[in-house]
Design a protein around this motif. Sequence first.
Motif: not given
Length: 230
Positions: A44-71
């Motif tokens: 939706x909008x430009x982000x400059x930095x992410x603080x990302x927890x690992x243990x989360x429901x639906x999609x955890x931080x590891x999977x989210x980090x891998x997805x974010x790093x694709x782009x």
Amino acid sequence: MGFSVLVVDDDQEIRDVLHIYLRNEGYRVIEAEDGLQAIEAMEREPIDLIILDIMMPRQDGIMACLKIRETFEIPIIMLSAKGEDIDKITGLSTGADDYMTKPFNPLELLARVKAQLRRRNAANQAASATSEIIIDDLIIYKDQHLVSVRGQNVALTPIEFSILLLLASHRGAVFNIDSIYQKVWKDQSAFYSDNTVMVHIRNIREKIEANPRSPRYIKTVWGVGYKIEK
């Protein structure tokens, strides 16, 4: 406008604490409860930095980090209740820039946020010093305000050039129409028409794309905005 920080954690109390500390430092704070919400926020909008927890429901931080790093190449600081070295290695190997174990001192996390943003800002300034942006056979000469495509110079208006330069300087980031308008026109007005930006995007495509109906450079992210891919 200050830096935008995305806080991703399913713990509301942690998000509230970080929101207060970050906001007091002048940062704009966006919150998400899991990895899926985080990716939606980044689209939706430009982000400059992410603080990302690992243990989360639906999609955890590891999977989210891998997805974010694709782009995206923005700094990511991971949080985890686990302190074993293997967890730190896993987090950093997926693309995180830093790692903190819960419970953490908010002031220490804030110091790490500042350090990551300083490092990113210095890298961006070094990149800005480069006078050319080359994307396949599209070349943008920033100092001369010139554009060349497939070896031919293309005449862009100042506004068209500014829009193209904005997208090309943040490859992979999606800019919505409001963001493009505010950054290019330097105007916070809410009384402009969406067509103002859309018409300029269409004109740019007509000038730089071999097939404007199937653009190679400026991509539309439907319902979100526009981007130039990596």
